[in-house]
Scaffold this motif. Structure first.
Motif, PDB file in Angstrom:
ATOM      1  N   TRP A  19      34.285 -24.048  -4.138  1.00 22.84           N
ATOM      2  CA  TRP A  19      35.084 -23.090  -4.900  1.00 22.84           C
ATOM      3  C   TRP A  19      35.809 -23.763  -6.070  1.00 22.84           C
ATOM      4  O   TRP A  19      36.239 -24.915  -5.971  1.00 22.84           O
ATOM      5  CB  TRP A  19      36.108 -22.461  -3.923  1.00 22.84           C
ATOM      6  CG  TRP A  19      36.944 -21.386  -4.492  1.00 22.84           C
ATOM      7  CD1 TRP A  19      36.542 -20.369  -5.304  1.00 22.84           C
ATOM      8  CD2 TRP A  19      38.349 -21.198  -4.291  1.00 22.84           C
ATOM      9  NE1 TRP A  19      37.610 -19.565  -5.607  1.00 22.84           N
ATOM     10  CE2 TRP A  19      38.731 -20.046  -4.996  1.00 22.84           C
ATOM     11  CE3 TRP A  19      39.329 -21.897  -3.561  1.00 22.84           C
ATOM     12  CZ2 TRP A  19      40.046 -19.585  -5.017  1.00 22.84           C
ATOM     13  CZ3 TRP A  19      40.637 -21.429  -3.574  1.00 22.84           C
ATOM     14  CH2 TRP A  19      40.983 -20.284  -4.300  1.00 22.84           C
ATOM     15  N   CYS A  20      35.996 -22.965  -7.147  1.00 21.31           N
ATOM     16  CA  CYS A  20      36.660 -23.510  -8.338  1.00 21.31           C
ATOM     17  C   CYS A  20      38.170 -23.628  -8.134  1.00 21.31           C
ATOM     18  O   CYS A  20      38.847 -24.337  -8.861  1.00 21.31           O
ATOM     19  CB  CYS A  20      36.384 -22.610  -9.537  1.00 21.31           C
ATOM     20  SG  CYS A  20      37.226 -21.021  -9.444  1.00 21.31           S
ATOM     21  N   SER A  67      40.498 -21.431  -8.711  1.00 21.97           N
ATOM     22  CA  SER A  67      41.379 -20.752  -9.673  1.00 21.97           C
ATOM     23  C   SER A  67      42.010 -19.513  -9.050  1.00 21.97           C
ATOM     24  O   SER A  67      41.426 -18.865  -8.170  1.00 21.97           O
ATOM     25  CB  SER A  67      40.599 -20.345 -10.924  1.00 21.97           C
ATOM     26  OG  SER A  67      39.798 -19.210 -10.645  1.00 21.97           O
ATOM     27  N   CYS A 107      39.970 -16.311  -9.622  1.00 14.32           N
ATOM     28  CA  CYS A 107      38.857 -16.167  -8.686  1.00 14.32           C
ATOM     29  C   CYS A 107      39.373 -15.703  -7.320  1.00 14.32           C
ATOM     30  O   CYS A 107      38.754 -14.873  -6.660  1.00 14.32           O
ATOM     31  CB  CYS A 107      38.167 -17.513  -8.530  1.00 14.32           C
ATOM     32  SG  CYS A 107      36.404 -17.431  -8.722  1.00 14.32           S
ATOM     33  N   CYS A 149      30.855 -22.563  -8.369  1.00 16.94           N
ATOM     34  CA  CYS A 149      31.652 -21.556  -7.677  1.00 16.94           C
ATOM     35  C   CYS A 149      30.837 -20.274  -7.543  1.00 16.94           C
ATOM     36  O   CYS A 149      30.290 -19.781  -8.526  1.00 16.94           O
ATOM     37  CB  CYS A 149      32.947 -21.297  -8.445  1.00 16.94           C
ATOM     38  SG  CYS A 149      33.869 -19.881  -7.840  1.00 16.94           S
ATOM     39  N   CYS A 173      32.595 -17.277  -9.889  1.00 16.49           N
ATOM     40  CA  CYS A 173      32.676 -17.306 -11.358  1.00 16.49           C
ATOM     41  C   CYS A 173      31.635 -18.216 -12.013  1.00 16.49           C
ATOM     42  O   CYS A 173      31.471 -18.205 -13.229  1.00 16.49           O
ATOM     43  CB  CYS A 173      34.075 -17.729 -11.790  1.00 16.49           C
ATOM     44  SG  CYS A 173      34.446 -19.440 -11.387  1.00 16.49           S
TER      45      CYS A 173
HETATM   46 ZN   LIG Z   1      35.567 -19.492  -9.340  1.00 15.65          ZN
END
Ligand SMILES: [Zn+2]
Length: 455
Positions: free
Chosen positions: A406-407, A409, A412, A438, A441
């Protein structure tokens, strides 16, 4: 046993009703006349006392217990509200600034066992969602961030030990995401367990508060170099919801199933007799056995004359007592005893002279089996998914945790909450992304995170 005493709902069929019925009928708690509140009955409170006893033992070498008043002057509450948000930290930290003067006063570590009140508007769920509940809150102040980091992890691992070794509930540990962390904290660490209905339950949290509160409450100290600096703080807590988790994870269609290390009673002795002569002999032996066991185990002799043995079997099964000893006229003659395990309902005939070692062995085995069973359940319900569609499907079906690269953020995180219906339960401490993008996104994944529907 009458219909009213036994559990009438199957765990598999209606989990929520089953849960409430077990709590009421095993006499852990009851609804209070005040909306949203609960009465913790003696048997439920005895479990809480066990939790207190174990955790106190873990922390007392460094942490001192205290009590701060429930009522806080509005002046102090407002002070924090301007900066962070009103919580129970307010009154304590006002005093931290008075108690801490120099590096010699650090670290400062206190803990309190108390009640807490929160404005809860959703429907009441005993032990899980009530306006008032009991908890423990530890608060510490340190001279450096590194020391505070260590403290956060130390308490988190003590919670893990309490929950896994004693409550026999396996947990995942990690960091909270930006969206889920305690608002006043630098970062929050958490322990998450999986309930049989596929929802995650937060079992405890340990926060590094950074210098956020120190700045609001002006908690400064003179360093060894005669400089003024703000302290680094931590706070950590567990609540009576742990009892709710115990019920959900281990309970079955007959009621509670308690791990021996947390059960207020480990062994219950049921005498069986049909006439006065047998009664005298059997009771005499039952008392002798109780005396023998008392030195090593929490034991109860149910010698109530007004109830039949059959009634008593069901009564103690409902309460989840790990081991039952049956003793009747035939056992007296043969110098044997019958032991019955609550978890598997299996009966084992033993010789009287192997009593202590067999009881010890069986209790250890019950403890271990309960943990293993729960761990298998958890491990089988952590899913890696290929796309958002599968992510959503698994969450909607309440299959358990979905693990993704996962990013991290906030944007998100909001999207996952709204479109998939899951919250980020934790970001793994030691699992690192292996180069995937991710899922949501398409940007570079920075962490490995666990999502689920939560209580
Ligand atoms: Zn993301």
């Amino acid at each position: 046993m009458s219909e009213e005493l036994g559990i009438t709902v199957k765990k598999e069929e209606n989990f929520s009703e089953w849960y409430t019925e077990v709590i009421l009928k095993a006499e852990l708690a009851d609804y209070a006349p005040t909306k949203g509140c609960m009465i913790i009955k003696p048997f439920g409170y005895a479990i809480w006392e066990k939790i207190q006893e174990i955790f106190n033992k873990m922390i007392k070498d460094e942490v001192k217990n205290v009590y701060f008043p429930l009522l806080i002057p509005e002046r102090i509450l407002k002070k924090e509200a301007e900066h962070i948000r009103p919580t129970s930290e307010t009154i304590m930290y006002e005093y931290f600034s008075k108690w801490i003067d120099s590096w010699r006063d650090l670290p400062l570590r206190i803990n309190q066992w108390c009640n807490i009140v929160r404005w809860e508007t959703k429907s009441t769920k005993l032990f899980l969602r009530t306006r008032e509940f009991l908890w423990q809150e530890g608060h510490t102040a340190h001279s450096t961030k590194e020391e505070a980091d260590k403290e956060v992890m130390k308490r988190l691992l003590q919670y893990k030990e309490l929950i896994e070794k004693y409550l026999a509930i396996p947990v995942l540990i990690g960091k909270k995401s930006e969206g889920e962390k305690f608002a006043g904290a630098l970062y929050t660490t958490t322990l998450e367990a999986l309930m049989p209905d596929g929802r995650a339950l937060q079992m405890g949290t340990s926060h590094n508060l950074g210098q956020n509160f120190a700045k609001v409450f002006d908690i400064q100290f003179w360093t060894k170099e005669h400089k003024r600096e703000y302290v680094w703080q931590t706070s950590w807590g567990i609540t009576t919801r742990l009892i709710g988790a115990l019920v959900m994870v281990h309970g079955d269609d007959k009621g509670l199933v308690l791990p021996p290390k947390i059960s207020p009673i480990q062994v219950v002795i049921i005498p069986i007799y049909y006439n006065e002569n047998e009664k005298r002999k059997v009771l005499e032996k039952a008392k002798e056995i109780k005396e023998k066991l008392k030195e090593k185990f929490e034991v109860e002799l149910d010698d109530r004359d007004q109830y039949t043995p059959g009634f008593k079997f069901n009564y103690w099964e409902l309460k989840g007592i790990p081991l039952r000893i049956e003793i009747g006229p035939k056992d007296l003659k043969e110098k044997t005893l019958v032991l019955a395990r609550r978890d598997t309902l299996e009966k084992i005939k033993i010789k009287e002279n192997e009593l202590i070692e067999k009881v010890k062995e069986l209790l250890e085995d019950v403890q271990e089996s309960l943990f293993k069973k729960a761990k298998k359940f958890l491990e089988e319900r952590i899913f890696e998914v290929k796309d958002c569609e599968e992510f959503k499907k698994r969450i909607e079906n309440r299959e358990g945790f979905v693990k993704i690269e996962w990013c991290s953020s906030l944007e998100c995180e909001e999207k996952i909450k709204e479109e998939i219906g899951a919250t980020c339960r934790l970001i793994s401490f030691d699992e690192k992304p292996k180069g995937k993008k991710c899922l949501v996104c398409g940007k570079e994944a920075k962490v490995v995170a666990y999502f689920a529907k939560a209580y």
